[in-house]
Each structure stands twice: as structure tokens, then as C-alpha cells.
Design an enzyme around this catalytic site. Sequence first.
Site, short mmCIF file in Angstrom:
data_model
loop_
_atom_site.label_atom_id
_atom_site.label_comp_id
_atom_site.label_asym_id
_atom_site.label_seq_id
_atom_site.Cartn_x
_atom_site.Cartn_y
_atom_site.Cartn_z
N ASP B 154 0.80 -1.21 0.00
CA ASP B 154 0.00 0.00 0.00
C ASP B 154 0.84 1.27 0.00
O ASP B 154 0.48 2.26 -0.63
CB ASP B 154 -0.96 -0.01 1.20
CG ASP B 154 -2.10 -0.99 0.95
OD1 ASP B 154 -2.37 -1.28 -0.23
OD2 ASP B 154 -2.71 -1.46 1.92
N SER B 210 -4.72 -7.93 11.10
CA SER B 210 -5.11 -6.59 10.65
C SER B 210 -6.12 -6.70 9.53
O SER B 210 -6.28 -7.74 8.91
CB SER B 210 -3.88 -5.80 10.22
OG SER B 210 -3.47 -6.24 8.95
#
Lengths: 441, 441, 441, 441
Positions: B154, B210
Amino acid sequence: MLLKLQHTVSKGYSQVKLPNNFAFSPPSRMSQSKGTVVLAYSGGLDTSCILVWLIEKGYEIIAFLANIGQEEDFTEAKKKALTLGAKKVFIEDLRKEFVEEFIWPSVQANAIYEDRYMLGTAIARPCIARRQVQIAIQEGAEFVSHGATGKGNDQIRFELTCYAFQPSIQIIAPWRMPEFYNRFIGRTDLMQYAKEHDIPIPVTPKNPWSMDANLMHISYESGILENPKNHGPPDLFQMTTDPSKSPNQSDVLEIEFKKGVPIKVTNLNDKTTISSSLELFEYLNKIAEKHGVGRIDIVENRFIGMKSRGIYETPGGTILHHAHMDIETFTMDREVRKIKQGLSITFSTQIYNGFWFSPEGEFTRHCIMKSQENVEGKVQLSVFKGHVYILGRESPKSLYNEELVSMNKQGDYDPSDASGFIKINSLRLKEYNRQSKMNPK
Amino acid sequence: MLLKLQHTVSKGYSQVKLPNNFAFSPPSRMSQSKGTVVLAYSGGLDTSCILVWLIEKGYEIIAFLANIGQEEDFTEAKKKALTLGAKKVFIEDLRKEFVEEFIWPSVQANAIYEDRYMLGTAIARPCIARRQVQIAIQEGAEFVSHGATGKGNDQIRFELTCYAFQPSIQIIAPWRMPEFYNRFIGRTDLMQYAKEHDIPIPVTPKNPWSMDANLMHISYESGILENPKNHGPPDLFQMTTDPSKSPNQSDVLEIEFKKGVPIKVTNLNDKTTISSSLELFEYLNKIAEKHGVGRIDIVENRFIGMKSRGIYETPGGTILHHAHMDIETFTMDREVRKIKQGLSITFSTQIYNGFWFSPEGEFTRHCIMKSQENVEGKVQLSVFKGHVYILGRESPKSLYNEELVSMNKQGDYDPSDASGFIKINSLRLKEYNRQSKMNPK
Amino acid sequence: MLLKLQHTVSKGYSQVKLPNNFAFSPPSRMSQSKGTVVLAYSGGLDTSCILVWLIEKGYEIIAFLANIGQEEDFTEAKKKALTLGAKKVFIEDLRKEFVEEFIWPSVQANAIYEDRYMLGTAIARPCIARRQVQIAIQEGAEFVSHGATGKGNDQIRFELTCYAFQPSIQIIAPWRMPEFYNRFIGRTDLMQYAKEHDIPIPVTPKNPWSMDANLMHISYESGILENPKNHGPPDLFQMTTDPSKSPNQSDVLEIEFKKGVPIKVTNLNDKTTISSSLELFEYLNKIAEKHGVGRIDIVENRFIGMKSRGIYETPGGTILHHAHMDIETFTMDREVRKIKQGLSITFSTQIYNGFWFSPEGEFTRHCIMKSQENVEGKVQLSVFKGHVYILGRESPKSLYNEELVSMNKQGDYDPSDASGFIKINSLRLKEYNRQSKMNPK
Amino acid sequence: MLLKLQHTVSKGYSQVKLPNNFAFSPPSRMSQSKGTVVLAYSGGLDTSCILVWLIEKGYEIIAFLANIGQEEDFTEAKKKALTLGAKKVFIEDLRKEFVEEFIWPSVQANAIYEDRYMLGTAIARPCIARRQVQIAIQEGAEFVSHGATGKGNDQIRFELTCYAFQPSIQIIAPWRMPEFYNRFIGRTDLMQYAKEHDIPIPVTPKNPWSMDANLMHISYESGILENPKNHGPPDLFQMTTDPSKSPNQSDVLEIEFKKGVPIKVTNLNDKTTISSSLELFEYLNKIAEKHGVGRIDIVENRFIGMKSRGIYETPGGTILHHAHMDIETFTMDREVRKIKQGLSITFSTQIYNGFWFSPEGEFTRHCIMKSQENVEGKVQLSVFKGHVYILGRESPKSLYNEELVSMNKQGDYDPSDASGFIKINSLRLKEYNRQSKMNPK
């Protein structure tokens, strides 16, 4: 009688090794015979009519019926062929070589045609036709024949295989001969001919679609399915349970791979363990059948350029596809995988179009095989209500590095390297931005 | 306050069109300020700490929180950011542009990374980052910042987008700065810092993994999932019902496409009809959620070269993938499809690696878009127990020719043409056989 | 008489726009006529015999002779065709559309078949056949015919183009009809037939090879060239000077491109400047001819699966290939270039195999055209003794950044970024090393 | 002193086989030493300064100078390195392994980067770096160092190779270290430093460009060449005669290949015959040099994302490229060739980017090698005035069938098969036409 050829495919498919006691016998025939035809015989109405018709036309017939896992009374079929006039009948169990030489390489390749079709019919054809042309060579037959239609892919797969092994072979494809197809325009004509020639007529009425079955899959097409909008009828499927009627309890399997090939399946529910190739594949079929796995309804592009609609069920193959894909990505380097992905698409088109036995097929299989050297390990998955869920995997040869990837450990990784990586990767984008601003569109 | 930029992407992503009443304001700052940072703010613990830490370091903060469909109390988040010291907060609803500019092109492309991952996170990043860097330009900020880790994809997707639009932008990635990551080694350190700086601490205990959520999907990774053998726990999934608990009755949908984009969904069970983009996608999510569709567990190859394990759910996207693939194959020429299949793989890698906004991304999207001109028609499908079943399709632009392909009609087709076709295709195979026989291995 | 159709290719090749004053005239024919044939007529012995033979068989003949730059006395040819019995003759100058619609797209694509062949014959066929089938439509002819052999590529290129524009067209290919080819086994038979039917016989003896010429190239094949070991004889080449006899002084050209198409050529030696398409290409031919540029001797793979040997000269096209490649790499992003390189190979195979007018040909050309938007600028090159030497280039749209790449300036570049870039790129290699050491082969 | 490692590359590049008498010696160092650095030493100003600078920084230096065919006084260089303080010097003749392990595979692959660059520098780097890191392992050095710049490709090729063989190696790249590059901003600074440290200063003035030479090629770049419009000066080229000054008489060669590798060269003019690898390649260099063959001037895309301009001469490699391409197309099946063409492009990018030693490089080489099994035979060609002309070829393994392709013989070919082939191929086009007419744009 049932002379079994040892064919050593790995040494090049053009070499058919004959058994030691083999003596080439020139085709014995009556003076009036046009020659001997090895006919791919199914036992059904079509090929029974073809058998008789070919005899009528002056050929001698050797009927060949391969057992590749379809439901069939082979003894009955043999009897029938002999009754109809075949001078010899070969019934051969090719199931093991079908699994090991055709299904396994397809699993290694993740072979999928046009993103969806698992090629169950396409890989069976070269398996059958190779044996058929070997029988022709062995028996000194100049001709082979089959009952495939003139619009389909199977005629091509069948004939290319024959030509690949025996370039001089002559092929009789009645459904492409005006003399034949103009005589037998519909099923009624075949029935009529059967009646006139003492060919046993099927007692069960024909389904309004056609079907092709083997160990790997069943395909359904034509008839009412030709309208691509029509839904497949609920009673269509023969090889899988309707998912709405399948058990409410999943089966959890562990499949172990070595060199990209499944070598062991363990059912974690009941501890069943299987490790020989044919049994293993049959077991996966059974589990998948139970849970209704492997049904698809697609429109595909035939080699001859038409679009056609097919409904397929590939139970065990679907489980293997998911499992192999998982262990492969787990163990194969990213860039090797990219190249292999391209080769797989190429290979799938080769298979679909009938080029299993071809220079390019041989080459592609070799490369794919090479890519599988480290594809080893165990995948756990759940089979439930028409779907396969991957649950986890492990491998002694994985390139996965848990410490390296961990969010909580730094491992042998310096996050600041990523800054440089990103900045260098942005250079092209910045230049493009600069150039675009100088030359607004 | 919430100045909305009109961005005209089609004219080249390097051009950010400012509103008419826009006046460039030089960054007002106190003499001691290091400059203004537009921070991608999530409202969570990490980015709250980053916000405060950056202020501590001497920056002024504009918090930016994009609504791309994740569950979030945006009003609360805004209040929180202001409380923590942000001088401005932008909360922007990007859901419609996320669907139309990012999800639709991915559907058109059949975008799938490494044969399995539907890229739900990957396509959200450029959508968010584009808006963020536009805010930076508009607000005269020299910096952008984010809370992405130093090992992931990301950070790359985020930063490449920023550089693509504003090459001079400076990026602060705290998780790659030793000063930051050496201070905040674990969650405890963040909690401690939060306590010391009056940052509200989450009341619910953190899951041992996560999560990243948006309209298209949720991803789960790290923590206990880092061991690739561990099964995902049953309570992991937030976006889909457990298939074993989903209804025993399927939903049957008809999805209509135009230029490869879904324009209408009809539920054939209850006649619900939806045709606006965002609502349509949300409806598909709802149906897929209900039937537990779209769960996968994979190991994938990150751009930085690590393998990582992720569990994803992509409910509506999975339905669309199946439906689009079907209507595409139905309407697209075989050879165009082959080329487009290659472009899709290329495009998927571009997206995954963060090159949505890049010369190659722009080019590939253009080509794919061109391929979709005739991808039009309706697909009927059933959604049931974690799976999507295609049932049938129709199109005014199909290349399917029912008469041509029919087994019962000859149509404008001469079967004997196939003989020539096969023979010509066998020429290479015969030559190869000849050559192999002359040169036995 | 020489009715010129306006064909608007860009709107889809299936639409033939007829001129305003066009009135469809049903084929007038005598009752005994089998119909009208538009024959691709070359003026040579073969097609003259075919013309007469077709009349003999009961057809009415419209002769069509396209001027695509070959050396030919078109007036003489027309007279000859009429004398032989053609009811109409169309002589059409297609040179400009050949350059603009066929050569230019090939230049944009860097089209090269099997890494060497510049496709000079292959791109001429669809240009000619499109016009021929348009004449057939316009004249109400049900048939087209040509003199291409049954083993070559040209029959395919020709006929696929005809079918693409007019699916119902019927094609008469005498060299594939046993009735014809069994009668005319060698050249002697044709000569004999010509003598019997008052067909003028060529006065110059035929070369022991065959030849096909157009504006772009001449191909030489068959006859003594069929032995791939035989060297092409020194007097073979018609379109280029023998490099050993070419000038000892180079010509230095500057070629300017816009959207990948040459728009201006300047000879820097004598300041000659040319900017209209046909003249520009002819000028490059002239320069290349003078310096013996563009000769190759190759073995290639025909679409039908045979290998064949061809000698080609492509003078101007070779210069353009080098120049375009240079300006393209100068102005095109690296990753776009990679994708485009793949498309070029695909496109070249399409062209070679006769699929210029096809869904995939149309699609690929569109994509390639898109890639050329910024391919703009000037290339300087020297032409000398059979070779083209690129000397330098400049462009307003280049992505080349002299400051960035300079060894002497740092520019907007931080060398330490490269360290991170390399380290991240090494991650996979390190993991592979680790895995290999744990699993020694 | 000159310990020669036996490296058995074929068994996997991660395995370095040490000689039998090898004993691992822990790096002996003075207490204050930071460790031992194996420095890639060229004998020139840059690496001499680096050598001294590294000693100044506290490292012990092992100088390594590979002979890969560049012009160099190796004895002098060794003396110089020792004088400057190196504790050991390795001068190694890698020419034979460079030819056999790096040039031959590149020839087999037809390796060409971006359609033009023959990769002469790119393939030398892994050859040198592999040996360098082997020395580091053998000598117990923790560090390697090189003089490559921070903007180029060579740093990457060099370092990726080192990491591939020894993941724990530490790399010192002075030109990426601010401490170094800020001190030595221009050549003057290096000269000054050399003067101060008794480093011999080159007597010949430096050319206004940089150069890299090996057995395969010389590259010229930077300096005045950085302006891509500037023509390369006439006195640039070191490895080839100016074609305008080359002989007016061609050399005619016959090159014999086996498995895609040249095994014999015969000069048909003077009957010179050479068959050992290194000598053969050197001989081709000599002939190509004499006739000015192998010069190109290009702009290319570096791995780091910049465009750069390079002028290259690759004399012998250019001859081999043409010859190999010819024998390959002559002997390789069309479809295998297509796949191999794709692999070659992939492989070329791998080489260019520094991934010779990588999972994907290993895999691709393996596949390409497999494709070369039948690439065998003789090519005759003429070398003249900067160009290579293929004249003819023969092979015992060719798939060329003179009888089959002959225009004058029918062979085992039925022309009417082509009719069916074409008609089947036209099916898609007809459907597309039908669909287009129904949906006019």
C-alpha cells in the site's frame, strides 16, 4: 489378443515401441476389401451404425473402445461390436495413463481454456486417439474412423493425434461425408437404419442434449442447450449432487503434492488416506460429487471459429485445480510464476485445439514440468456445497518467509529500502507528468 | 470548506482542474512550521498517533479521510482529528467515483492478480491518494503522509499515485523512519504514547490480525494469519455470512451489461431492480453477503518480493466477475479475447504494483475499454451457499450463432471444409514426425 | 467507367459507402451465364489463361487490376483483358491508400514477421482484395477469382479479406481446382493453352523463380530458390542496387514523425524536402534503392504450416523501420513499449496470416494507434552500402531527460535511492538462495 | 596465488564448489580494520581512487580484475593495485566462460533488448560479479565494492548477482555514498585526490564520453553523447572499421551450429576453419571488425526508469545473431518458435535488468535451451560494408520440405484442403460481419 503396446511417450511421441514379440502383419483382407478401419467405437447408436455402414462400404472393421472412466458395459459393447461384424475388438483400460499422462500435466499447468473450461474432453481425445492409431499401426490398418461431428473440436483433436503418430494414416469421418450425413439427417434415420440392419436400438429415450463422459468430467451440449439463454435442466447433471441437496457438513482434505502432482490425499474427517494416482483421483471425484463441486455453464470459442455453449462438471479436477494453484503460488518464485502463467494459457489453447501431441505441446509441457520441480507441500481445504475453500498450506520448499513478512518483526529487512524502491519506481511517472504538462492534450 | 475539485481524469491524470473560484493560497504557517502535511487519516490508533507525532515534529496537519465504503463514524473521526490538533479536516465521499472509475474498469478487465486476488485494496489506494494529493495541491501543502507499513504494497500504491500527480510532493512515511519505528516497536508503545498525548484509546481489544475494508472487499492479514498453515478463524469474516449458515434458497439475478459495465440488476425472485452504479454495486454486495460469496485464502507475491498470506472477501465483485466473464466471452471475438486476456493479466499486475496512474496503466485501460464496445447483454445467475452459478445469457451483439453451431441444422456450413482445415493443420505435425523419425533421439 | 468508391474504413470495414450517384445494377447476364466473376488480373500469362478459361466455363468476367506501385503497362493490360473477353476492366490506382492505410500502420507497429520479414506482400493483399470485393458488390458479381497458388499465403489473405467484407461471396481459385491444375501442370501447358486461345505469350523468357512486386517490396521465391542452400543469383534483385556497386558517399536524411507516421523527409545533403505520403515513401524507396538497402534472404513459416524460402527487398520500408523504432523508443514510456512490442508481434502474425480485416486486426491496430500519440520528432540517419545508421534524434515529446541521466549532474535524483531499489529487488533472490541451500539438488 | 575455483553452474548457482585444498580462513585483520573488501578493480583512475579511499576508511582491500576480453595491461594493473595498498590481487581470465556460459546462451536466445541492444555489457556483469563474490566467499571477505555509478544499470546487475550467490554480502558502492560523491564531484577532484595519494594519473586525456569494453562489445555513453541529437564522432569506434573504409571485397563465411551454438566457422574465401569456442568468437569479431559490422546508436530504457543514449558496437555478436536466427527458423517448428520468441524477450529484459542469476533467469534459460535441441546446421553468409547478408542454409534436422513447398510438385499435398482451411478460418470474420451489420456503429 489384447496386445498391450509399451509406449514410451517421454522419448518423443513419434516413437511407438512395439512389444518384443511383435511381428508386423500385412493387412490380411479379402480381395474385395477396401482395407481395414480401426473405428473408435462407443457402443452407442451412432458408432454402431457407422460400423455397419463401413462394412457395407467394403471395409473390414476393428472396433476400439477405450475405458477412460465413462460408465459403460464393456463386455456387452464388445459382444455387440462382434455381432455387428467387427473382425476384432479392442477394449482397453486407459484410465491410469489418462490420469498420469494427461490429467496430471493439466493439473501442473493449471490448464483452463478461456478462464473457465477445465478441458476434460479435450485431454481425453489424444489419450484415446494415440492408442487407436497405435492399434492401426500394429494391426496394419490403413484407416481410422470416428463418430465425431463436423462442427466440433473432437474431430480435430482426434485426427491431429492420429496424423502426429502416423502421417500416412487415412481418416474416415462419416459425419463429414455428404454420402453419410445426407442419408442420416436426423436420429430417426439412424433408428431406421439400425432397425434394417439388426443393430440393437437403445431402450432409454435420448435426452434432448448430448453428453460426453470420462473419468475427469462430463460435458453436456447441443439440443435444448443450444439456446444459450435456456437454463440447464435440474436433471442434467450425472456426476455431481445438486449443491442444494448436498450434505450440511463439509469434508476437510489435505492434499500433498510433489513436483506439482498430487501424491497423497487425506480426509481429515475420517482419516481416509489414498496415494496411488488413479484411486486418488477417483476419491477426489467421489468427495466432489458428494458436495456438488465442479459445475459450470459457459459459452466457449471452438477452434473452427464458432461459439458454442457447454455445461460441464469436473468434480475432482476442480478440487485439484484450487489445491495446485495454492501450493504452486506458495512455492514458486513470482517471476517464474508470471512466465509459467503465460505458458499455461498457451498450453490450454494447444490442448483445446487438439495439439497435445505436437512440437509446441511437447515443448510447453517440458517447460511447465520444469517449473514444477519445487511445487511440493500440503494444502488443507474444505469441500462444501459446490465450493472448495483453501484453509492453509505448508511446504518444505516454500519461498514464503514468515519472519521476513511479519508485521511484528523487522527480520532481515530495512524499511528505508522501500523508500528508495518507490522513488526509483516513480521516476518514469514523474517524467511522464513533466512531458504531459509540457504537451497538454 | 469542503471544496470539491472537479478532476477530469479522462483528459490525462496529470491535469487537476481547479474550481473557478479557486485561488492559490501560499501555505500560511508560523515561522517555526516545517510545512503542511496532508495526512491520510483513518481515525484509528496508528494514524492518530502519527497525527500528533507530526505536530510534535513541527508540521501543520490537514487530516484527510476518504469514505470509500468502510464502516466508520466520519463525524466522530473529524471531531477527533480536530481535537488532536489538525488545522483542517477533509472528509470526502469517494464511493461513487470508486465504483465508476476504479471498480468498473476492473470488472471490464476481469482483473485478477495471480489468478485469484480481485484487487479490492489495490484499486482503492489510487482513488484515495489521487484525492489526497489534489488536496495537497489545492491547500499548498508540500507534504503528504500515511500510516502504511514499510513491508507492504500500500505504501507503494499510495506514493506512486502521489508522485504521478505531483512529482514534487514530499512524502512522510513514519513506518519507514527509524526515528518512528524504533520508538513504536509494538502496539504497547502506541498505547503508551496515546495515553501521554490524550489520544482516545480504542475500547474494543484489537483482533490478532489486521484488516482493511472498503466497498469492494475486506482483507485480513498479519498476526496469527502470518503462519500460512493456520486456518482463518470462523469469526474472521465481516462482510459475508458463513456459507454453512446462509439461506437454503438461492437468489436468481439478471445482470445487464453495456460496454462491459453493469447497468441494471434484477432479482428474479422478488423483482427488485437497480440501475444506478453505486446502488447496484451495494445491492450485489448485499446479495453476496447473504449467501457467503467471495471468500478466498491465498498466498500472494508482493511487489517488494515477499510472499504474504491474505484472506479476502469480495462479495459483489465476485458476482460481477463471473457475470462479466460470461457476457464477454459471449460477445467478444475469440482472437480479440485472447489479446485482451493478456492485457488483463498485465493490467492486474499494474494495479497490484501501484501503477494505476501511469503511462502503461492509462494505455492498458484504454485498450481494454476499446475491447468492451460490444460487451452487452444480460446474464442470469444463481447465488447460493458461497457460489455463483451462471444459468444463461442473451445479447443483441453476440457473435454466437445458434443455427451455425446447431448439431441438427447444417446452416451455412459445409462439414467437408473441416477436413481441409484439419489436414492443413496437420502439416506441421507430419513434418515434425518425419524429422523426428530421421533423427531419433 | 472508373467509378471510385469512397470507403470509410475507420467506421468499420463492413460498411462500404457507395457514391451518391450509385445505382445497384443487377448482374446482366445471358441466360447461359453461370454468373459474373471479378478476377484479380495481373496482365501476365497465368491470369490471362484463367480469364479465358473462366469464360470457357461459362462465366462473365470483370477484370480488376490494382496499381499498387508495381511496374506495369496498365493501358496495355486493360486492352489485353478486353481483347480476351472481359466485359469490363477496372484499373485502379491504390498507391496512396496502400501507403496511408496499410504501410503507415505497419510502420507504426514496427511490423515484422518472425523477426525478419517486413510483410510487403502481406499488407498489399487486403488492400487489393478490399477493392476487388467492393467492385463485386457494386457490380453485382457473385464471384471473385484470383491466380494465387494452393500452397501459399496469398490465397488466404485474399479470400479472408473478401469474406470479411462480403460473407456470401463465392471464390473461384483455379489453382486449387483439380480440373484446372491437372490440366495446367507446368508452364508449357499454359503456353500451349495461350497459343490455342490467342492469348499473347510473354516475349521475355521467364526467370527460374517467381516474383511479386509492389510499392513496398519485391519478393522472390520458388524455382531455383526452393533449395534453401542455393544463393540468390546476383541478377535477382530489381528494386535495389547491389551494395558493392552503390555510391561511396552516404545520403543523410532527417525524417520527421507525428503520431508515429512520417510526415516529412529532408535530405541533408541536397536539402530535398518531401512531405506528402506517397511521394515521401517513393523518395525513401529511391534513396534506399540507390544504396542497396533492404535485402534479406530468409526461411519463413507459412500459415498453412510449411516452411518456405523467400528473398525480399524492402528499400524504403527498411529505412522507415529503423527511423520509427528510434523515435518510438525515444518518446514512448518503457512499460507502454513492452506492451506495444507484444501487440506488434501479434499484429504481424495477423497480417501475415491474412487477418488484416478481422475483429482482432481492427482491435490491435486501434491499440497500436493509441500508443503512437506521442511518437513525434525527428530522426537523423545515414544510408550507405546496404545499411541504415541512426545518427541522432530530437523530439518535443520525448521522455528523455538529459539532466536526469547525466553523469555529471545529479539532477533531481538521489543515488542512495538506488540502494533501496536494488536491495528490494534482491529480496526474491535471497529467498531463492535460502530455499535452494535448504533443498540442495 | 591465483586460486581457481571450480564453479559448477549447472547444478544451481547457489552452490559454489570449493577446491579440494581449500581451507576457510577467517579474515585476518588488524584490530582497527573494518573488514575486507573485494573491489572490482579496473586499473583506471576511478577504481584506483576508490581503492585508496576504502583503505583510508579502514578497510582491507582485495583487488579483483577480470579479463573478459577488454584491452588492458593486466600485469601492470596488478602491480598498481598492490602499490596502492591492496593486500591481494586476483587477475582472472574469464574469457572462455564468458563466451560459453554467457554469450552462447544469449545467441541461443536471440537476446535483444528493446529490439536493438545486444546486451554486451549486461551479460558481462554477472560473469564478473559471480567470480568476485566467489572470491569474497573464499577469502572470507564481508564486503564487495565496485565503481559503477548510481544512475546506471551496472550497479544493479553487479549487486543482484552478488546477493544471489551470497545473500549476506555487504556492498559498498561509493558513487551512491554522499560522503564519496560529494567529495568527488568532477574528474578534477579525482585527479586532485590521485595526486595527493600517489595514484598514477592517466597520461592520455579522457575522451568526452565513457566507454565499457569486453570481448563482445564496446559501449559508449555520457559526456557529449548525452545530447541524443549529437552524432557520435567519427573517431568514437574502437572495435570496428568505418564501413566507408572497409574492404571492397566481402568475406563469405559458413557457420555451423549444434543445439543453437556455433561449433565451427569456415571462411569460404580462404578456407580458414575454427571450432573452439573462444577462438571462434574472436575470429568472428575479427571479420566483423574488418567490415565495420555491428554499430548501433540507440536510446534505451534503463531499469531505474530513465532513458539513456548509448552507442554500441557488437561485431562478432551481430554476425552470430543473424546466423543463429536463420538456422533457428529453418529448424524450429513455427509454434515453438512463437513461444520461444516470447521467452527471448522476457529473457532479454531479465538480462538487461540484472537478473541473469535469478529463479526466472534460470528457468527461462532452461526453456530456451530445450528449444535449441534441433537447432543444427550450416548457414552461409557474406560480411560486407557494415552488413551481414544471409546467403543460404542447410540442416540435417530441418523442418523445411522442399518437395512439399515446391510450386512445381504437388508432393503429399492436396490444394483443395486449403479451401476448407480458408473457409473455416473465415467463419469468425463472417460472424463479425453479420453482427456489425446488425449493429451499425
